[in-house]
Design a protein around this motif. Structure first.
Motif, PDB file in Angstrom:
ATOM      1  N   VAL A   1       0.846  -1.197   0.000  1.00 11.61           N
ATOM      2  CA  VAL A   1       0.000   0.000   0.000  1.00 11.61           C
ATOM      3  C   VAL A   1       0.876   1.239   0.000  1.00 11.61           C
ATOM      4  O   VAL A   1       1.723   1.424   0.880  1.00 11.61           O
ATOM      5  N   LEU A   2       0.655   2.095  -0.980  1.00 13.00           N
ATOM      6  CA  LEU A   2       1.443   3.311  -1.119  1.00 13.00           C
ATOM      7  C   LEU A   2       0.519   4.531  -1.096  1.00 13.00           C
ATOM      8  O   LEU A   2      -0.502   4.557  -1.777  1.00 13.00           O
ATOM      9  N   GLY A   3       0.872   5.532  -0.303  1.00 15.43           N
ATOM     10  CA  GLY A   3       0.144   6.799  -0.302  1.00 15.43           C
ATOM     11  C   GLY A   3      -1.147   6.807   0.474  1.00 15.43           C
ATOM     12  O   GLY A   3      -1.955   7.726   0.300  1.00 15.43           O
ATOM     13  N   ALA A   4      -1.369   5.830   1.357  1.00 18.36           N
ATOM     14  CA  ALA A   4      -2.625   5.809   2.120  1.00 18.36           C
ATOM     15  C   ALA A   4      -2.783   7.065   2.972  1.00 18.36           C
ATOM     16  O   ALA A   4      -3.913   7.476   3.266  1.00 18.36           O
ATOM     17  N   TRP A   5      -1.678   7.692   3.332  1.00 21.05           N
ATOM     18  CA  TRP A   5      -1.729   8.920   4.132  1.00 21.05           C
ATOM     19  C   TRP A   5      -2.380  10.077   3.375  1.00 21.05           C
ATOM     20  O   TRP A   5      -2.777  11.075   3.973  1.00 21.05           O
ATOM     21  N   ARG A   6      -2.530   9.920   2.072  1.00 21.78           N
ATOM     22  CA  ARG A   6      -3.148  10.979   1.272  1.00 21.78           C
ATOM     23  C   ARG A   6      -4.673  11.040   1.453  1.00 21.78           C
ATOM     24  O   ARG A   6      -5.296  12.046   1.110  1.00 21.78           O
ATOM     25  N   VAL A   7      -5.256   9.968   1.966  1.00 21.14           N
ATOM     26  CA  VAL A   7      -6.703   9.966   2.218  1.00 21.14           C
ATOM     27  C   VAL A   7      -6.980  10.861   3.425  1.00 21.14           C
ATOM     28  O   VAL A   7      -6.426  10.623   4.504  1.00 21.14           O
ATOM     29  N   PRO A   8      -7.802  11.901   3.264  1.00 23.69           N
ATOM     30  CA  PRO A   8      -8.104  12.768   4.411  1.00 23.69           C
ATOM     31  C   PRO A   8      -8.584  11.957   5.608  1.00 23.69           C
ATOM     32  O   PRO A   8      -9.373  11.019   5.457  1.00 23.69           O
ATOM     33  N   ALA A   9      -8.123  12.324   6.802  1.00 22.98           N
ATOM     34  CA  ALA A   9      -8.420  11.552   8.006  1.00 22.98           C
ATOM     35  C   ALA A   9      -9.873  11.683   8.440  1.00 22.98           C
ATOM     36  O   ALA A   9     -10.377  10.844   9.190  1.00 22.98           O
ATOM     37  N   SER A  10     -10.552  12.715   7.987  1.00 23.58           N
ATOM     38  CA  SER A  10     -11.950  12.914   8.352  1.00 23.58           C
ATOM     39  C   SER A  10     -12.660  13.665   7.238  1.00 23.58           C
ATOM     40  O   SER A  10     -12.026  14.232   6.342  1.00 23.58           O
ATOM     41  N   GLY A  11     -13.984  13.684   7.318  1.00 26.22           N
ATOM     42  CA  GLY A  11     -14.774  14.379   6.320  1.00 26.22           C
ATOM     43  C   GLY A  11     -15.076  13.523   5.109  1.00 26.22           C
ATOM     44  O   GLY A  11     -14.494  12.438   4.931  1.00 26.22           O
ATOM     45  N   PRO A  12     -15.999  13.966   4.266  1.00 25.17           N
ATOM     46  CA  PRO A  12     -16.411  13.173   3.105  1.00 25.17           C
ATOM     47  C   PRO A  12     -15.294  13.032   2.081  1.00 25.17           C
ATOM     48  O   PRO A  12     -14.563  13.976   1.803  1.00 25.17           O
ATOM     49  N   VAL A  13     -15.169  11.843   1.542  1.00 26.44           N
ATOM     50  CA  VAL A  13     -14.154  11.530   0.539  1.00 26.44           C
ATOM     51  C   VAL A  13     -14.739  10.526  -0.443  1.00 26.44           C
ATOM     52  O   VAL A  13     -15.512   9.648  -0.057  1.00 26.44           O
TER      53      VAL A  13
END
Length: 227
Positions: free
Chosen positions: A41-53
């Motif tokens: 898994v690469l770049g999972a930190w790019r997913v905003p930690a909260s809010g709609p996505v």
């Protein structure tokens, strides 16, 4: 005496139950995906930690959705074709927060449920190509643009690579057990032009912008992983 819920309460209860289900689904996915294969898994930190996505995922194999559910940093509600909801899979998929959609019509129930997920600050998973194919984002349906423009939620492109490279020896419909599957998350981006317009022209323009972003991400993901 039984008290009827006030307006909005029932919807919130359903959304909360769905969110709990998606969290359970993620836990199941973690165990299965990491137990049977070797996800990188690469770049999972790019997913905003909260809010709609909105996660926009390429789709070349049936494993792609479960794999993203298992490796994403947040629980995901995928829009899944109604044909997958057969037999015991129907209550199971519904129970883990997945959304049934009829692809042959404008499925208002599915649209409402998807928008509710985003309104509640959840993560919506979409295969923007509409069906399994080459997984190259070459042809997008307008649904992704509609949800993104309507909700204002950012889109995170996701490339799943290696799931369809070769069939397994034990189960031909799945990749070989313990083989590596790469999942690459990209930078979130806005689909709209900032005007808030929801006209057909605005959605067409948004779809074009989305396709360019997704294609660019897929190219970068292939270079990064060597796939």
């Amino acid at each position: 005496m039984c008290r009827h819920p006030r307006r909005g309460e029932a919807g919130r209860e359903v959304t909360q139950a769905s969110e709990r289900g998606a969290d359970i689904g993620r836990r199941i996915g973690v165990g299965l995906m990491y137990g049977l294969w070797r996800p990188r898994v690469l770049g999972a930190w790019r997913v905003p930690a909260s809010g709609p996505v909105i996660l926009a995922v390429n789709h070349s194999h049936n494993l792609d959705g479960p794999m993203v559910m298992g490796v994403a940093p947040r629980p995901v509600h995928f829009l899944i074709k109604k044909e997958a909801f057969v037999g015991p899979l129907d209550p199971f998929l519904t129970g883990i927060g997945q959304l049934k959609v009829d692809r042959t019509t404008a499925d208002r129930t599915a649209i409402t449920q998807a928008l509710d997920v985003l309104a509640a600050g959840g993560v919506l998973g979409i295969f923007p190509e509409g069906t399994r194919g080459e997984g190259d984002f070459a042809s997008l349906r307008a649904g992704l643009a509609y949800f993104a423009v309507r909700s204002g939620a950012p889109i995170v492109p996701v490339a799943v690579l290696g799931s369809s490279d070769r069939p397994g020896r034990l189960i031909k419909a799945l990749p070989p057990l313990r083989s590596r599957v790469d999942v690459v998350f990209g930078d979130p981006f806005a689909a709209g032009d900032g005007s808030g317009r929801r006209t057909r022209k605005a959605l067409d323009e948004a779809t074009e912008r989305i396709q360019k972003q997704l294609t660019r991400h897929l190219e970068n993901a292939r270079r990064l992983t060597g796939r």
